[in-house]
Design a protein around this motif. Structure first.
Motif, PDB file in Angstrom:
ATOM      1  N   ILE A 121      23.278  32.195  50.394  1.00 17.90           N
ATOM      2  CA  ILE A 121      22.837  33.640  49.375  1.00 17.90           C
ATOM      3  C   ILE A 121      21.810  33.252  49.294  1.00 17.90           C
ATOM      4  CG2 ILE A 121      23.804  34.614  47.619  1.00 17.90           C
ATOM      5  CD1 ILE A 121      26.288  33.173  47.718  1.00 17.90           C
ATOM      6  N   VAL A 122      20.649  35.267  50.187  1.00 18.90           N
ATOM      7  CA  VAL A 122      19.959  34.586  49.486  1.00 18.90           C
ATOM      8  C   VAL A 122      19.475  35.823  48.190  1.00 18.90           C
ATOM      9  CG1 VAL A 122      17.681  36.303  49.754  1.00 18.90           C
ATOM     10  CG2 VAL A 122      18.979  34.982  51.531  1.00 18.90           C
ATOM     11  N   ASP A 123      20.413  36.620  47.648  1.00 12.01           N
ATOM     12  CA  ASP A 123      20.245  37.289  46.050  1.00 12.01           C
ATOM     13  C   ASP A 123      21.352  38.205  46.353  1.00 12.01           C
ATOM     14  OD1 ASP A 123      20.598  39.780  47.847  1.00 12.01           O
ATOM     15  OD2 ASP A 123      17.925  39.858  47.815  1.00 12.01           O
ATOM     16  N   ALA A 124      22.001  37.933  44.848  1.00 15.63           N
ATOM     17  CA  ALA A 124      23.255  38.371  44.063  1.00 15.63           C
ATOM     18  C   ALA A 124      22.769  39.804  43.481  1.00 15.63           C
ATOM     19  CB  ALA A 124      24.027  37.889  43.902  1.00 15.63           C
ATOM     20  N   VAL A 125      23.134  40.610  43.342  1.00 14.19           N
ATOM     21  CA  VAL A 125      22.223  41.562  42.148  1.00 14.19           C
ATOM     22  C   VAL A 125      23.728  42.348  41.673  1.00 14.19           C
ATOM     23  CG1 VAL A 125      20.728  43.864  41.891  1.00 14.19           C
ATOM     24  CG2 VAL A 125      20.158  41.902  43.167  1.00 14.19           C
ATOM     25  N   VAL A 162      32.849  47.015  44.238  1.00 13.49           N
ATOM     26  CA  VAL A 162      32.599  47.460  42.931  1.00 13.49           C
ATOM     27  C   VAL A 162      33.728  46.610  43.132  1.00 13.49           C
ATOM     28  CG1 VAL A 162      33.336  49.180  41.391  1.00 13.49           C
ATOM     29  CG2 VAL A 162      31.933  49.734  43.215  1.00 13.49           C
ATOM     30  N   PRO A 163      33.396  45.926  41.769  1.00  8.99           N
ATOM     31  CA  PRO A 163      33.969  44.130  40.998  1.00  8.99           C
ATOM     32  C   PRO A 163      34.829  44.970  40.635  1.00  8.99           C
ATOM     33  CG  PRO A 163      32.685  44.161  40.262  1.00  8.99           C
ATOM     34  CD  PRO A 163      31.336  45.834  41.251  1.00  8.99           C
ATOM     35  N   THR A 164      36.461  44.405  40.062  1.00 10.31           N
ATOM     36  CA  THR A 164      37.470  44.912  38.893  1.00 10.31           C
ATOM     37  C   THR A 164      37.176  44.474  37.925  1.00 10.31           C
ATOM     38  OG1 THR A 164      38.788  42.855  39.616  1.00 10.31           O
ATOM     39  CG2 THR A 164      39.199  44.637  40.987  1.00 10.31           C
ATOM     40  N   ALA A 165      36.263  43.558  37.533  1.00  9.14           N
ATOM     41  CA  ALA A 165      36.088  42.826  36.422  1.00  9.14           C
ATOM     42  C   ALA A 165      34.355  42.525  36.461  1.00  9.14           C
ATOM     43  CB  ALA A 165      36.508  41.608  35.765  1.00  9.14           C
ATOM     44  N   PRO A 166      32.934  42.595  35.600  1.00 11.37           N
ATOM     45  CA  PRO A 166      31.835  42.211  36.097  1.00 11.37           C
ATOM     46  C   PRO A 166      32.062  41.101  36.054  1.00 11.37           C
ATOM     47  CG  PRO A 166      32.445  42.247  33.804  1.00 11.37           C
ATOM     48  CD  PRO A 166      33.437  43.064  34.315  1.00 11.37           C
ATOM     49  N   GLY A 167      30.742  40.297  36.395  1.00 14.03           N
ATOM     50  CA  GLY A 167      30.682  39.352  36.696  1.00 14.03           C
ATOM     51  C   GLY A 167      30.198  38.554  38.249  1.00 14.03           C
ATOM     52  N   LEU A 168      29.750  37.674  38.050  1.00 13.83           N
ATOM     53  CA  LEU A 168      29.366  36.712  39.416  1.00 13.83           C
ATOM     54  C   LEU A 168      30.390  35.104  39.713  1.00 13.83           C
ATOM     55  CD1 LEU A 168      26.221  38.492  40.671  1.00 13.83           C
ATOM     56  CD2 LEU A 168      28.285  38.420  41.893  1.00 13.83           C
ATOM     57  N   ALA A 169      31.212  34.507  40.868  1.00 20.76           N
ATOM     58  CA  ALA A 169      31.329  33.754  41.046  1.00 20.76           C
ATOM     59  C   ALA A 169      30.652  33.529  41.755  1.00 20.76           C
ATOM     60  CB  ALA A 169      32.921  33.402  40.959  1.00 20.76           C
ATOM     61  N   TRP A 170      29.408  33.381  42.224  1.00 23.36           N
ATOM     62  CA  TRP A 170      28.424  32.514  43.069  1.00 23.36           C
ATOM     63  C   TRP A 170      27.559  32.959  42.827  1.00 23.36           C
ATOM     64  CZ3 TRP A 170      32.013  36.421  44.260  1.00 23.36           C
ATOM     65  CH2 TRP A 170      31.550  37.289  45.201  1.00 23.36           C
ATOM     66  N   HIS A 203      38.229  39.076  45.012  1.00 18.10           N
ATOM     67  CA  HIS A 203      36.589  38.170  44.675  1.00 18.10           C
ATOM     68  C   HIS A 203      37.124  37.282  44.018  1.00 18.10           C
ATOM     69  CE1 HIS A 203      35.863  40.563  40.979  1.00 18.10           C
ATOM     70  NE2 HIS A 203      36.772  41.701  41.156  1.00 18.10           N
ATOM     71  N   GLN A 204      36.936  36.086  44.020  1.00 21.01           N
ATOM     72  CA  GLN A 204      36.756  35.757  42.693  1.00 21.01           C
ATOM     73  C   GLN A 204      36.187  35.214  42.032  1.00 21.01           C
ATOM     74  OE1 GLN A 204      35.988  30.803  42.688  1.00 21.01           O
ATOM     75  NE2 GLN A 204      36.266  31.290  43.888  1.00 21.01           N
ATOM     76  N   LEU A 205      36.857  35.666  40.422  1.00 21.92           N
ATOM     77  CA  LEU A 205      36.461  36.543  38.791  1.00 21.92           C
ATOM     78  C   LEU A 205      35.735  35.254  38.408  1.00 21.92           C
ATOM     79  CD1 LEU A 205      39.862  37.617  37.783  1.00 21.92           C
ATOM     80  CD2 LEU A 205      37.738  38.864  38.543  1.00 21.92           C
ATOM     81  N   PRO A 206      34.735  35.051  38.154  1.00 25.42           N
ATOM     82  CA  PRO A 206      33.834  34.473  37.302  1.00 25.42           C
ATOM     83  C   PRO A 206      34.509  33.533  36.579  1.00 25.42           C
ATOM     84  CG  PRO A 206      33.729  36.931  36.352  1.00 25.42           C
ATOM     85  CD  PRO A 206      34.606  36.816  37.026  1.00 25.42           C
TER      86      PRO A 206
END
Length: 290
Positions: free
Chosen positions: A115-119, A145-153, A287-290
């Motif tokens: 993973i280079v970047d995740a914005v 477009v996520p169902t909830a904000p935040g990143l799991a990676w 998608h995995q939720l944070p």
């Protein structure tokens, strides 16, 4: 005389239960037999997941929901009243990479990427460096477009990436799993099916998506003009299957406590422009939720 009296009493005793049974019968009960089939039951039932705002049509005809005790036609209302999501909000950029081997241009590729970047700015855009494999793409960009904000990676993380282009069913799928532990991080795609999703289970594992035609049935063939929603039974490794129709979103648990959001953007059967290769079409995101 005593013998005659005894005989009469015994006969009456045998006849009494039959008379009581006949008196309890109500001929009006026969009027309700045979109702509730796919063509006659207008009742709508709810699915197991949360419905998104785009999951149902505001123009759908009103239905009589005064009596919901009969479930013989469960799912028929939603099958006809749900609409696909117009803009699912997923995109894959292969940066010019094309896989030219395989049947009819179909492709399957598995590799390790960094993973280079995740914005995160409304949509989440993740750029992957996959150049370690000379046969694979140099760069991949995944947007959703996520169902909830935040990143799991996070940037710098190595992940296992799988890509499938199925020319036979007009399908394209991408997934990203953790390199250690193999937990699913992200998967999305679209394509035709014909009663199963088995060719792409590896993309969505540990989440399982299975088509279910028992409640909704199938739409008509090409040029019939009939399209119906396809019910998907969706489950996690520790969850019982939950019914989803297009427009629905739900959350499932993983093996190690992680949570997955599942969005079913499209799931339709019938006259959907297909030839003879598939009878239904779907578009999904996990998608995995944070």
């Amino acid at each position: 005389m005593c013998e005659l009296t005894t005989t009469l009493l015994r006969a009456c005793a045998r006849a009494l239960p039959l008379l009581l049974l006949l008196g309890a019968c109500d001929p009006k009960d026969d009027d309700t037999a045979g109702t509730g089939g796919p063509d006659t039951d207008p009742e709508a039932t709810t699915t197991g997941g949360e419905s998104s705002d785009t999951g149902s049509s505001s123009d759908a005809p009103e239905t009589d929901t005064s009596d919901t005790s009969d479930t013989s036609g469960a799912g028929v209302g939603p099958c006809y009243d749900t609409d696909p999501v117009d803009e699912p909000g997923t995109a894959l950029d292969r940066h010019g990479w094309e896989y030219n081997g395989g049947f009819m241009g179909s492709a399957k590729w598995f590799g390790v990427c960094t993973i280079v970047d995740a914005v995160e700015a409304g949509a989440i855009t993740t750029t992957l460096d996959c150049s370690a494999d000379p046969d694979g793409p140099t760069t991949l960009t995944l947007e959703f477009v996520p169902t909830a904000p935040g990143l799991a990676w996070s940037p710098g993380q190595e992940v296992q990436v799988a890509y499938t282009h199925d020319a036979w069913s007009d399908g394209e799928y991408i997934s990203m799993h953790e390199l250690e532990g193999d937990a699913l991080l992200l998967a999305f795609g679209h394509g035709g099916a014909d009663g199963s999703f088995f060719e792409h289970d590896d993309h969505t594992a540990p989440v399982l998506l299975e088509e279910n035609y028992d409640d909704c049935g199938m739409g008509g063939g090409q040029d019939s003009g009939l399209v119906v929603s396809v019910q998907f039974d969706v489950s996690g490794p520790q969850d019982e299957p939950v019914a989803m129709l297009q427009g629905d979103v739900l959350t499932l648990g993983g093996l190690d406590g992680e949570q997955y959001a599942v969005a079913l953007y499209q799931a339709e059967s019938g006259d959907i422009g297909a030839c003879c290769h598939y009878g239904s079409y779907f578009d999904f995101m996990i998608h995995q939720l944070p």
